[in-house]
Design an enzyme around this catalytic site. Structure first.
Site, PDB file in Angstrom:
ATOM      1  N   TRP A   1       1.337  -1.399   0.248  1.00  0.00           N
ATOM      2  CA  TRP A   1       0.463   0.724  -0.263  1.00  0.00           C
ATOM      3  C   TRP A   1       1.122   1.195   0.042  1.00  0.00           C
ATOM      4  CZ3 TRP A   1      -1.467   2.582   4.691  1.00  0.00           C
ATOM      5  CH2 TRP A   1      -2.822   3.894   4.271  1.00  0.00           C
TER       6      TRP A   1
ATOM      7  N   ASP B   1      -0.977  -5.278   9.725  1.00  0.00           N
ATOM      8  CA  ASP B   1      -2.143  -4.735   9.250  1.00  0.00           C
ATOM      9  C   ASP B   1      -3.380  -5.192   9.026  1.00  0.00           C
ATOM     10  OD1 ASP B   1      -3.366  -2.478   8.008  1.00  0.00           O
ATOM     11  OD2 ASP B   1      -1.935  -1.841   6.807  1.00  0.00           O
TER      12      ASP B   1
ATOM     13  N   LYS C   1     -13.550  -0.052   6.109  1.00  0.00           N
ATOM     14  CA  LYS C   1     -13.905  -1.155   5.086  1.00  0.00           C
ATOM     15  C   LYS C   1     -15.624  -2.229   5.579  1.00  0.00           C
ATOM     16  CE  LYS C   1      -9.673   0.093   3.264  1.00  0.00           C
ATOM     17  NZ  LYS C   1      -9.118   1.050   2.745  1.00  0.00           N
TER      18      LYS C   1
HETATM   19  C1  PLP Z   1      -2.613  -2.040   3.163  1.00  0.00           C
HETATM   20  C2  PLP Z   1      -3.983  -0.568   4.131  1.00  0.00           C
HETATM   21  N1  PLP Z   1      -3.706  -0.438   5.315  1.00  0.00           N
HETATM   22  C3  PLP Z   1      -3.801   0.381   5.891  1.00  0.00           C
HETATM   23  C4  PLP Z   1      -5.130   1.277   5.221  1.00  0.00           C
HETATM   24  C5  PLP Z   1      -5.793   2.478   5.813  1.00  0.00           C
HETATM   25  O1  PLP Z   1      -6.670   2.081   5.973  1.00  0.00           O
HETATM   26  P1  PLP Z   1      -7.721   3.636   7.222  1.00  0.00           P
HETATM   27  O2  PLP Z   1      -8.599   4.057   6.165  1.00  0.00           O
HETATM   28  O3  PLP Z   1      -8.599   2.831   8.039  1.00  0.00           O
HETATM   29  O4  PLP Z   1      -6.587   4.403   7.635  1.00  0.00           O
HETATM   30  C6  PLP Z   1      -5.258   1.464   3.769  1.00  0.00           C
HETATM   31  C7  PLP Z   1      -6.594   1.904   3.556  1.00  0.00           C
HETATM   32  O5  PLP Z   1      -7.086   1.708   1.709  1.00  0.00           O
HETATM   33  C8  PLP Z   1      -4.800   0.427   3.337  1.00  0.00           C
HETATM   34  O6  PLP Z   1      -4.927  -0.437   2.311  1.00  0.00           O
END
Ligand code: PLP
Length: 306
Positions: free
Chosen positions: A130, A211, A246
């Site tokens: 990410w 994560d 999500k």
């Molecule tokens: C792999 C990954 N980690 C963390 C996050 C962050 O999530 P949040 O929107 O709750 O901050 C995302 C969001 O797309 C993600 O894809």
């Protein structure tokens, strides 16, 4: 006078693309940007149980004073049960410190700041990963590099190359792992691969940092946490970052949790005291609304089962 030497920063690769999409006037454009759960018609839906929870909470006369620095306790307990499973949470919660955070990103930030302050400034991330992971670790002062993950030849994880690489890392290197729905490849470890990875990381004293941004959106809540369960059962000390963006469709409410699994209750207390110092200086304490919604969904059996 003061700000005229400020250089323009690069747009964020994900949000920047969204902005470009919205600005594009072509009628036949299609939004393929990932990270938001949509139905078959590409509509983003608020889940019915979350909608009901939202309505029910709004009728309650809830306190408006500050939450504690590390958030709503009922939320942390409910998300702990969801993230680790009822049985394991019952057995292990005495050694797991939990804090409510500003989404998954906030959890990654606090977890990384804690590790950088207390334990390690070396981190490895999957190649690819990410787009925000590197920036988060680097802002905390960590040196980041990438571990081999997705093989374009195998169309999957090249475990041999990955394991050979992990064996070369110094002790206490942080290894960022995607619990499920690896972003961006969608390619996850199998149960056997998680087992082998857990043993290897334990042998080489590497720090697991999970994560969990898509729990429940892979093969369901139970199967999606297999890796986490294996690492917990094997006795790792680790960090777990959990996003409710999500799986609760609470994106803009910024709801997430940080879990730090220590060896015992005394360590949990000390770890918690340091995390609270970090949070206090950053934003003092989290907002209540989104966490109340998520906790309500999990506490009401009718909403939880739907
Ligand atoms: C792999 C990954 N980690 C963390 C996050 C962050 O999530 P949040 O929107 O709750 O901050 C995302 C969001 O797309 C993600 O894809």
């Amino acid at each position: 006078m003061f700000f005229n030497k400020v250089l323009e920063g690069l747009p964020d690769p994900i949000f920047g693309l969204g902005e470009m999409f919205r600005a594009d006037v072509r009628e036949n454009k299609i939004d393929l940007v990932v990270g938001i759960y949509k139905d078959e018609e590409l509509r983003m839906q608020l889940m019915p149980s979350v909608k009901k929870a939202k309505e029910q909470i709004l009728t309650q006369d809830l306190a408006v004073d500050y939450l504690p620095i590390d958030g709503l306790r009922s939320f942390c307990d409910e998300i702990g049960r969801l993230a680790f499973g009822d049985e394991r949470w019952k057995v292990h919660h005495g050694r797991i410190y939990a804090a409510q955070t500003l989404g998954g990103t906030g959890s990654l930030q606090i977890g990384t700041a804690f590790l950088a302050q207390e334990i390690s400034k070396e981190a490895v991330l999957s190649n690819p990963t990410w787009a925000n992971h590197s920036a988060i670790f680097q802002r905390a002062g960590c040196k980041t590099s990438f571990y081999p993950y997705y093989s374009k030849v195998l169309h999957g994880i090249d475990l041999e190359v990955l394991f050979a690489f992990l064996k070369t890392l110094p002790e206490k290197t942080i290894v960022l792992l995607h619990e499920v729905c690896h972003n961006p490849t969608g390619c996850d470890f199998s149960q056997e691969q998680w087992r082998a990875l857990s043993l290897l990381m334990q042998k080489h004293k590497l720090i697991p940092f999970f994560d969990c941004a898509y729990h429940g959106l892979g093969d369901g809540l139970d199967l999606d946490r297999l890796g986490l369960e294996i690492f917990l059962d094997d006795g790792h000390e680790m960090i777990v970052s959990y996003s409710c963006s999500k799986n609760f469709s609470l994106y803009c409410q910024r709801v997430g949790a940080l879990f730090i699994v220590g060896e015992n209750a005394a360590i949990k207390m000390r770890v918690g005291s340091q995390v609270k110092r970090i949070i206090r200086s950053l934003y003092s304490n989290p907002p209540a609304h989104g966490a109340r919604i998520a906790a309500h969904v999990l506490q009401e059996i009718d909403l939880k089962n739907n």
